[in-house]
Design an enzyme around this catalytic site. Structure first.
Site, PDB file in Angstrom:
ATOM      1  CG  ASP A 129     -34.181  -5.245  -2.013  1.00  0.00           C
ATOM      2  OD1 ASP A 129     -34.064  -5.999  -1.025  1.00  0.00           O
ATOM      3  OD2 ASP A 129     -34.176  -4.002  -1.926  1.00  0.00           O
ATOM      4  CG  HIS A 147     -28.387  -3.143   9.000  1.00  0.00           C
ATOM      5  ND1 HIS A 147     -28.105  -2.046   8.223  1.00  0.00           N
ATOM      6  CD2 HIS A 147     -29.621  -2.925   9.534  1.00  0.00           C
ATOM      7  CE1 HIS A 147     -29.116  -1.193   8.283  1.00  0.00           C
ATOM      8  NE2 HIS A 147     -30.055  -1.704   9.062  1.00  0.00           N
ATOM      9  NE  ARG A 202     -35.868  -7.359   0.470  1.00  0.00           N
ATOM     10  CZ  ARG A 202     -36.280  -6.473   1.351  1.00  0.00           C
ATOM     11  NH1 ARG A 202     -37.422  -6.631   1.989  1.00  0.00           N
ATOM     12  NH2 ARG A 202     -35.558  -5.383   1.591  1.00  0.00           N
ATOM     13  CB  SER A 249     -42.968  -1.389  -3.942  1.00  0.00           C
ATOM     14  OG  SER A 249     -42.417  -0.166  -3.479  1.00  0.00           O
TER      15      SER A 249
END
Length: 554
Positions: free
Chosen positions: A234, A62, A55, A182
């Protein structure tokens, strides 16, 4: 149906699967190679191939741990895992013949073969599964084990219910350690692989299969077993994403995702600065410090704006900026549904609170001083003593609430600058999303170029905020984003935690090749990098679909 409620796609037709993945990679060749290699190594074809993409966070850096929404997108690069159940040899004591054993291989020769099996252990009088996961170093097989552990814990509650032995072959096109997740992709693909081989993805015998939202939750839990404390962005991006769309992920009051279709005729180019931020040694004056500054700032702001905090007895609330904002506008008293005021009301509230941050400045400094501070040299931070005083807590309580669980190091704490970034960045996310939604419903005659320019402007403003307010950029990222804009990008910004890692740039689709060529020629760190190695550090992508499974049929 909400994205989180949808079932995980299980394909039996490769043409349909490839059509959902985008066009910049030769997907068919990679899948065929993986299938052939699995067959050659294990003596039979795989039963499944699972896929999970990396992604990129387009905007919203943040602000997730302040519980504001972000806008990532799945990229076309992904982790693929071929797998098939294996018949163990009865009576054998070899590791590969143990119940639930795994033979794990990787197409990349630098990752060696691994053989492991789960063990049942007694923990506080109850049985639990154990896999040897070394959290002191992030080894590739640990992410596979983490995915397996989650499946064992959820679906095989005791030693009498055993998972099948399985052969696994992994390949990936997501560059590791480059800020495009990853690791999350590996955990998601691994979780799916062990679900698939154990027949837990399809509705059989009254079994209700996992939804995409369930898989997000499980994958979050799994990645934490590797020692990575994940907030869910993620995994959600890797699982919930849809083609040609960014994904608006909200964390308050609960984690959810909805698509925000992107204008046509563009691509995102991801470029690695080749600067690696050593999180272990720098966290106390970078990431961890920002978390503390953001949390303390929320308490100080709440105290000054008369927002009620849920402090009871000896327990003190670690309130977030999103919660403070919601209470400030009466969100929990019926504003919106489900405790969420909605994007339009949230935008209004953000614009309002941005005018009320002076209480976070040190004594004697006003917002007028900040506006006149063209050289950016004025000290806007507060000392530890002043920060504790502003919080209204005793030093003992302050240390317990905000410092007992994390190590930080600073002479001055930038409450004002961090808050200014969090609220302005959260507003930019909503503005970015609105442009995307308006574009998707506009007539075909609407200027795509104008929309891309607006999105690019927001990305550039985000980079400036990351550089000057949140101070999570670095000289190399500053240079690289400037070179990307000079090379024709509508906008360019850092993506990921910062202090190194990657940039993401919005580029016209027909300009991608010339853009990449210009960056190769102008960014000093790319000198001498060619071919496949260059393709690892700078590449174009369109937003891709989320995780899926391909089931081989006879």
């Amino acid at each position: 149906m909400l994205l989180a409620d949808q079932p995980i796609p299980v394909y039996t037709d490769l043409a349909s699967l490839y059509g959902s993945l985008g066009s910049s990679l030769n997907h068919a060749e990679r899948w065929d190679t993986l299938t052939r290699e699995f067959t050659q190594r294990f003596g039979r074809p795989p039963a499944y191939i699972t896929r999970a993409p990396g992604r990129v966070n387009l905007i919203g850096e943040h602000i997730d741990y302040a519980l504001f929404g972000v806008l990532p997108a799945a990229i076309e690069r992904d982790i693929l895992i071929a797998c098939a159940p294996r018949n163990a040899t009865p009576g054998s004591t070899e590791p590969q013949d143990q119940p639930g054993s795994v033979i794990l291989e990787n197409l990349n020769p630098k990752y060696g073969r691994q053989i492991f099996a789960p063990r049942v252990v007694q923990t506080q009088g109850a049985e639990s599964w154990q896999l040897d996961i070394d959290t002191s170093e992030l080894r590739w097989e640990s992410y596979v084990k983490a995915g397996y552990y989650g499946v064992l814990s959820h679906y095989f509650p005791n030693k009498d219910s055993r998972a099948v032995p399985v052969d696994v072959l992994v390949t990936g096109s997501v560059p590791p350690g480059s800020g495009v997740s990853s690791s999350a992709a590996m955990v998601v693909a691994s979780t799916l692989a062990f679900l698939a081989v154990n027949n837990k993805l399809e509705a059989t015998n009254g079994h209700i299969p996992l939804s995409k939202g369930d898989l997000v939750t499980m994958s979050m839990e799994n990645e934490k077993r590797v020692g990575v404390n994940s907030g869910g962005m993620d995994q959600a991006a890797s699982i919930l994403s849809t083609p040609s769309s960014s994904l608006y992920i909200t964390f308050y009051p609960t984690l959810s995702g909805s698509p925000a279709p992107l204008p046509k005729s563009h691509a995102f180019v991801i470029a690695n600065s080749l600067v690696v931020s050593d999180k272990a040694t720098t966290a106390k004056h970078r990431y961890n410090l920002r978390v503390v500054e953001t949390l303390v700032g929320a308490r100080v702001l709440a105290k000054n704006l008369g927002v009620k905090l849920h402090d009871t007895g000896s327990k003190y609330e670690k309130v977030t900026y999103r919660e403070v904002l919601g209470r400030l506008v009466g969100e929990m008293q019926g504003c919106g549904s489900g405790g969420d005021m909605g994007a339009e009301a949230l935008s209004v509230a953000l614009k309002s609170v941005l005018k009320k941050l002076a209480c976070l400045l040190p004594k004697g400094v006003t917002e007028q001083d900040v506006e006149k501070n063209e050289s950016r040299q004025l000290q806007l931070g507060v000392t530890m003593e002043e920060m504790i005083e502003k919080s209204g807590l005793s030093k003992k309580v302050f240390d317990e609430v905000y410092l007992s669980w994390v190590e930080v190091e600073a002479n001055h704490f930038q409450l004002y600058k961090r808050a200014k970034h969090v609220f302005s960045e959260s507003l930019r996310v909503l503005q970015f999303r609105k442009i995307c939604l308006d574009s998707s419903s506009a007539s075909p005659s609407t200027s795509t170029s104008s929309e891309l320019e607006k999105l690019g402007k927001l990305m550039n403003e985000s980079q400036a905020s990351c550089q000057y307010l949140f101070e999570c950029s670095c000289p190399e990222l500053d240079l690289l984003t400037k070179l990307c804009r000079d090379a024709g990008a509508f906008g360019s910004r850092l993506t990921g935690a910062g202090w190194g890692g990657c940039t993401v740039s919005l580029v016209a689709e027909d300009q991608v090749d010339s853009f990449i060529r210009k960056i190769k020629e102008t960014y000093p760190a790319y000198k001498g990098i060619e071919g496949d190695k260059l393709n690892e550090v700078i590449f174009a992508t369109r937003p891709s679909s989320g995780a899926c499974v391909y089931k081989f049929t006879e």
